[in-house]
Design an enzyme around this catalytic site. Structure first.
Site, short mmCIF file in Angstrom:
data_model
loop_
_atom_site.label_atom_id
_atom_site.label_comp_id
_atom_site.label_asym_id
_atom_site.label_seq_id
_atom_site.Cartn_x
_atom_site.Cartn_y
_atom_site.Cartn_z
N ASP A 78 0.84 -1.19 0.00
CA ASP A 78 0.00 0.00 0.00
C ASP A 78 0.88 1.25 0.00
O ASP A 78 2.04 1.20 0.42
CB ASP A 78 -0.95 0.01 1.21
CG ASP A 78 -0.22 -0.03 2.55
OD1 ASP A 78 0.74 -0.82 2.69
OD2 ASP A 78 -0.59 0.73 3.46
N GLU A 113 0.26 -1.13 5.94
CA GLU A 113 1.33 -0.60 6.81
C GLU A 113 1.21 0.90 7.00
O GLU A 113 1.52 1.43 8.06
CB GLU A 113 2.69 -0.97 6.22
CG GLU A 113 3.88 -0.67 7.13
CD GLU A 113 4.45 0.73 7.02
OE1 GLU A 113 5.26 1.12 7.88
OE2 GLU A 113 4.08 1.46 6.08
#
Length: 376
Positions: free
Chosen positions: A85, A146
């Site tokens: 991400d 994350e």
């Protein structure tokens, strides 16, 4: 044959990395992150891995776990842990498109941390093509969240780490190219103020503005920052109509400390803000936390091996603890030897000018290949 003679080709790596950068994958767009996981799963499979797709939860995308063939398949080995991400919303490519200018390769998420993830796969692929076998089996785990503190995959990462002897995290290298051997603790908080609505034109005095109360609270929170523990407000949401006194306002706060005890005091101070002032209710709740990771002998031994490999390649790998959380916080705090930030060099992460240094693709692929071939 060893890591020094593996035929890494920068042009080939650029060809493979470009689709990753052009597949934008902001954390909050689960479908976009899943498209990125598809690309990574294909490249991992093409490098020889057995692939598992793990469904997402809590509104986030899914994860990919890839395990490579090995005579000791299933025994404790090396985990490469990375996230796919990014912080950049879809459309950022228009502002920071994939392009190569001199020694810089630009694009959203290229430094944090698609570049490092990609060269990790390339290291494994070249080892396999050369007919070499790593002393330990290798697992790659790519996760989707994350950038918001890993709320949906922390247990997955920790359980995978428990099954392995070592963890490599190809987060971007520090500004001097150094690795990270410890990380500060991080806590997130959600703050809400609840006021009393009224018409802002003809009944202003009847209202109690949640926005005004939050504005005062933000100054108070940021003023709590000391050398030992910092507080910053990074997100604020409130209001729909300018002619209404806002009855609700929400903010997100990040706190960081070098020692767990300082973070614990910071948490206490934040939670103490709960209460009511001037008819406005203030609610503070805890978000996700990353524990302090302090290096032990196992971490330093890993670093020294990496430094020796770096010298063979032709650079001096420094190390130290760092602010800014990563999934290395979790594995390091568990006491599993972890080496973080061995990914590509670059600058501008989390900005619209994010880039990597072109020549660090080969350098870092070789470093990771060396670690995979030498960790026992």
């Amino acid at each position: 044959m060893d890591h020094m003679s593996l035929p890494f080709d920068t042009d080939e790596m650029l060809k493979g990395l470009k689709p990753w950068i052009e597949c934008e994958s902001p954390t909050f767009d689960a479908a976009a992150v899943d498209r990125m996981m598809d690309l990574a799963a294909y490249d991992l499979a093409a490098a020889g891995a057995e692939i598992e797709r793990i469904p997402g939860r809590m509104g986030f995308g899914g994860s990919v776990r890839a395990r490579f063939p090995h005579k000791d398949f299933g025994k404790p080995g090396i985990l490469i842990s990375g996230h796919l991400d990014t912080v950049h919303p879809v459309g950022t490519l228009e502002v920071n498109p994939w392009r190569i200018e001199g020694n810089k390769v630009y694009g959203p998420g290229i430094q944090d941390m698609k570049g490092g993830n990609y060269v990790s796969i390339e290291a494994i692929r070249q080892i396999a093509l050369a007919g070499l076998e790593t002393p330990l089996p290798v697992t790659v785990l790519f996760t989707p969240d994350e950038e918001v503190g890993t709320p949906s995959t922390r247990e997955l990462i920790e359980m995978e780490a428990r099954k392995n002897k070592y963890v490599l995290v190809p987060e971007p290298a520090k500004p001097d190219g150094g690795a990270v051997t410890g990380r500060f603790a991080i806590a997130r908080f959600n703050v809400r103020t609840r006021g009393r609505p009224s018409h802002a034109g003809w009944a202003l005095k009847d209202g109690r503005s949640a926005i005004a109360a939050m504005a005062r609270k933000i100054l108070e929170i940021e003023a709590m920052t000391t050398e030992d523990c910092t507080f910053s407000v990074g997100v604020v949401h409130a209001g729909t109509w300018v002619n209404c006194v806002s009855s609700s306002c929400e903010a997100e706060v990040l706190s960081m400390a070098k020692r767990q005890e300082d973070l614990d005091k910071g948490v206490e101070a934040m939670l103490a803000l709960n209460g009511e002032e001037n008819d406005v209710v203030v609610e503070v709740t805890r978000g996700v936390t990353r524990p302090v990771w302090e290096p032990d002998d196992g971490v330093i031994a890993m670093y020294e091996l990496a430094r020796d490999i770096g010298k063979e390649i032709g650079f001096d790998l420094t190390h130290g603890s760092a602010g800014g959380g990563s999934d290395g916080n979790f594995t390091g705090a568990m006491g599993i030897p972890t080496l973080d930030s061995i990914g590509v060099r670059g600058a501008g992460l989390h900005t619209l000018g994010e880039y990597i240094e072109l020549d660090s693709l080969e350098e870092r692929a070789r470093l990771i290949a060396g670690m995979l071939l030498k960790l026992k």
